[in-house]
Design a protein around this motif. Structure first.
Motif, PDB file in Angstrom:
ATOM      1  N   LEU A  46     -19.813  66.175  70.873  1.00 30.30           N
ATOM      2  CA  LEU A  46     -18.225  66.037  70.402  1.00 30.30           C
ATOM      3  C   LEU A  46     -17.674  67.382  70.918  1.00 30.30           C
ATOM      4  O   LEU A  46     -16.501  67.488  70.980  1.00 30.30           O
ATOM      5  CB  LEU A  46     -18.512  65.788  68.802  1.00 30.30           C
ATOM      6  CG  LEU A  46     -19.021  64.586  68.370  1.00 30.30           C
ATOM      7  CD1 LEU A  46     -19.249  64.580  66.905  1.00 30.30           C
ATOM      8  CD2 LEU A  46     -18.330  63.554  68.889  1.00 30.30           C
ATOM      9  N   ASN A  47     -18.004  68.617  70.713  1.00 29.12           N
ATOM     10  CA  ASN A  47     -17.585  69.696  70.854  1.00 29.12           C
ATOM     11  C   ASN A  47     -16.936  69.695  72.363  1.00 29.12           C
ATOM     12  O   ASN A  47     -15.953  70.276  72.610  1.00 29.12           O
ATOM     13  CB  ASN A  47     -18.221  70.898  70.664  1.00 29.12           C
ATOM     14  CG  ASN A  47     -18.363  71.182  69.214  1.00 29.12           C
ATOM     15  OD1 ASN A  47     -17.713  70.636  68.235  1.00 29.12           O
ATOM     16  ND2 ASN A  47     -19.238  71.988  68.842  1.00 29.12           N
ATOM     17  N   ASN A  48     -17.690  69.123  73.157  1.00 29.42           N
ATOM     18  CA  ASN A  48     -17.240  69.130  74.807  1.00 29.42           C
ATOM     19  C   ASN A  48     -16.152  68.012  75.122  1.00 29.42           C
ATOM     20  O   ASN A  48     -15.612  68.135  76.241  1.00 29.42           O
ATOM     21  CB  ASN A  48     -18.517  68.803  75.476  1.00 29.42           C
ATOM     22  CG  ASN A  48     -19.771  70.060  75.736  1.00 29.42           C
ATOM     23  OD1 ASN A  48     -19.092  71.244  75.646  1.00 29.42           O
ATOM     24  ND2 ASN A  48     -20.739  69.706  75.987  1.00 29.42           N
ATOM     25  N   SER A 100     -21.539  66.660  61.907  1.00 30.37           N
ATOM     26  CA  SER A 100     -21.283  67.017  63.526  1.00 30.37           C
ATOM     27  C   SER A 100     -19.874  66.958  63.800  1.00 30.37           C
ATOM     28  O   SER A 100     -19.568  67.479  64.894  1.00 30.37           O
ATOM     29  CB  SER A 100     -22.145  66.339  64.400  1.00 30.37           C
ATOM     30  OG  SER A 100     -21.733  64.677  64.185  1.00 30.37           O
ATOM     31  N   LEU A 101     -18.973  66.372  62.797  1.00 26.25           N
ATOM     32  CA  LEU A 101     -17.455  66.341  63.276  1.00 26.25           C
ATOM     33  C   LEU A 101     -16.750  67.745  62.838  1.00 26.25           C
ATOM     34  O   LEU A 101     -15.490  67.405  63.335  1.00 26.25           O
ATOM     35  CB  LEU A 101     -16.950  65.020  62.451  1.00 26.25           C
ATOM     36  CG  LEU A 101     -17.529  63.669  62.517  1.00 26.25           C
ATOM     37  CD1 LEU A 101     -16.882  62.561  61.881  1.00 26.25           C
ATOM     38  CD2 LEU A 101     -17.620  63.329  63.997  1.00 26.25           C
ATOM     39  N   GLN A 102     -17.588  68.602  62.116  1.00 19.42           N
ATOM     40  CA  GLN A 102     -16.672  69.536  61.585  1.00 19.42           C
ATOM     41  C   GLN A 102     -15.761  70.416  62.569  1.00 19.42           C
ATOM     42  O   GLN A 102     -14.779  70.769  62.390  1.00 19.42           O
ATOM     43  CB  GLN A 102     -17.552  70.468  60.809  1.00 19.42           C
ATOM     44  CG  GLN A 102     -17.960  70.101  59.506  1.00 19.42           C
ATOM     45  CD  GLN A 102     -18.924  70.993  58.639  1.00 19.42           C
ATOM     46  OE1 GLN A 102     -19.655  71.561  59.232  1.00 19.42           O
ATOM     47  NE2 GLN A 102     -18.623  70.720  57.176  1.00 19.42           N
ATOM     48  N   LEU A 141     -15.675  67.129  56.198  1.00 17.94           N
ATOM     49  CA  LEU A 141     -14.632  66.562  57.383  1.00 17.94           C
ATOM     50  C   LEU A 141     -13.851  67.648  57.928  1.00 17.94           C
ATOM     51  O   LEU A 141     -13.198  68.476  57.294  1.00 17.94           O
ATOM     52  CB  LEU A 141     -13.913  65.427  56.881  1.00 17.94           C
ATOM     53  CG  LEU A 141     -14.626  64.257  56.259  1.00 17.94           C
ATOM     54  CD1 LEU A 141     -13.625  63.284  55.525  1.00 17.94           C
ATOM     55  CD2 LEU A 141     -15.373  63.467  57.454  1.00 17.94           C
ATOM     56  N   PRO A 142     -13.452  67.380  59.380  1.00 11.88           N
ATOM     57  CA  PRO A 142     -12.415  68.371  59.962  1.00 11.88           C
ATOM     58  C   PRO A 142     -10.934  68.100  59.696  1.00 11.88           C
ATOM     59  O   PRO A 142     -10.532  67.055  59.095  1.00 11.88           O
ATOM     60  CB  PRO A 142     -12.828  67.973  61.347  1.00 11.88           C
ATOM     61  CG  PRO A 142     -13.040  66.692  61.182  1.00 11.88           C
ATOM     62  CD  PRO A 142     -13.982  66.134  60.220  1.00 11.88           C
TER      63      PRO A 142
END
Length: 276
Positions: free
Chosen positions: A19-21, A40-42, A68-69
């Motif tokens: 996700l970060n990529n 993993s969304l943070q 959550l982000p």
């Protein structure tokens, strides 16, 4: 946008590295899978829309919110086994400060609806809390941005505040046995789609809306028995008129001349039939 190719694949997670990529990722649809966490969304700072409905998150709702982000505009988490109570602090709701639509329906959330849900998200247009275990009365103040609210299938009680009718276009409230009092026919809905409100005869099903709330009749004397159920009655009972008992949905027994005195305080309970 990132959507999983097979919603029945039963995916359990997407790694944070993946996700970060995806630095331009703005919409993520992971619905109908087996996610038990959204941690993993943070770090996905550009995410705006997340559909995580129909998964297996099964955590306290405030714990989910904290994971959550920031920056989300739409967040869907229906049917996830979420439980616990909604936080009653402004700080907890800041993660949704840009949210326009929030769906926590079909979970196991309990407790009351905090006023912060309706007052701390200035862009919130729609909120869905249907089919949980939410109880208590409804907060009177709501944001002017709110246009519709879904609270059906809970254990709410009391009246729907006047501010709700002034601000919203649609309120879905059926299936709350304790809700009572006056309502706006054109704004109470039996079903909703994304385009418009659909008022229907089922809009008050499973509620006491249209009937006086407990305590509203306090202070009236003369009546020994007052029983009102399933009422859609004609207005105004004047002295010398009588109630229409053909419907079998009104029972009013009084002492002496108490009949007219009590009936005049309840104009919606009358018919225009003149008594003896």
């Amino acid at each position: 946008m990132m959507a999983l190719p097979d919603r029945n694949a039963g995916l359990r997670e997407i790694s944070a590295d993946v996700l970060n990529n995806l630095t331009s990722l703005k919409m993520l649809d992971i619905s109908y899978n087996q996610f038990s966490s959204l941690d993993s969304l943070q770090q996905t700072k550009n995410l705006r829309i997340v559909d995580a409905s129909h998964n297996m998150l099964a955590v306290p709702v405030d714990q989910l919110m904290a994971s959550l982000p920031p920056g989300l505009e739409i967040f869907l988490a229906a049917d996830n086994g979420l439980f616990g109570t909604l936080p009653a602090s402004e700080e907890a709701w800041k993660v949704f400060e840009n949210v326009t639509y929030l769906d926590f329906g079909y979970n196991s959330i309990s407790g009351a609806l905090p006023k912060e849900l309706f007052l701390t998200m200035p862009k919130l247009e729609g909120v869905e809390m249907k089919n949980n275990s939410i109880s208590g009365t409804l907060p009177s103040g709501i944001s002017e941005s709110l246009s519709w609210i879904g609270i059906s299938g809970n254990n709410l009680s009391g009246s729907i505040p006047a501010a709700w009718w002034k601000t919203t276009q649609c309120v879905e409230a059926y299936g709350n046995p304790g809700l009572c009092g006056e309502f706006e026919h054109g704004q109470l809905m039996g079903g909703y789609d994304v385009l418009r409100c659909w008022p229907s005869p089922e809009a008050v099903a499973g509620t006491a809306l249209g009937e006086p709330c407990p305590g509203e009749l306090d202070g009236h004397t003369g009546a020994s028995t007052l029983n009102v159920s399933q009422d859609i009655l004609n207005p105004s009972l004047l002295p010398g008129q009588s109630l229409d008992r053909s419907r079998d949905n009104i029972t009013l027994n009084t002492q002496a001349d108490g009949n007219a005195a009590v009936a005049n305080t309840l104009p919606e309970m009358a018919t225009n039939e003149v008594g003896d």
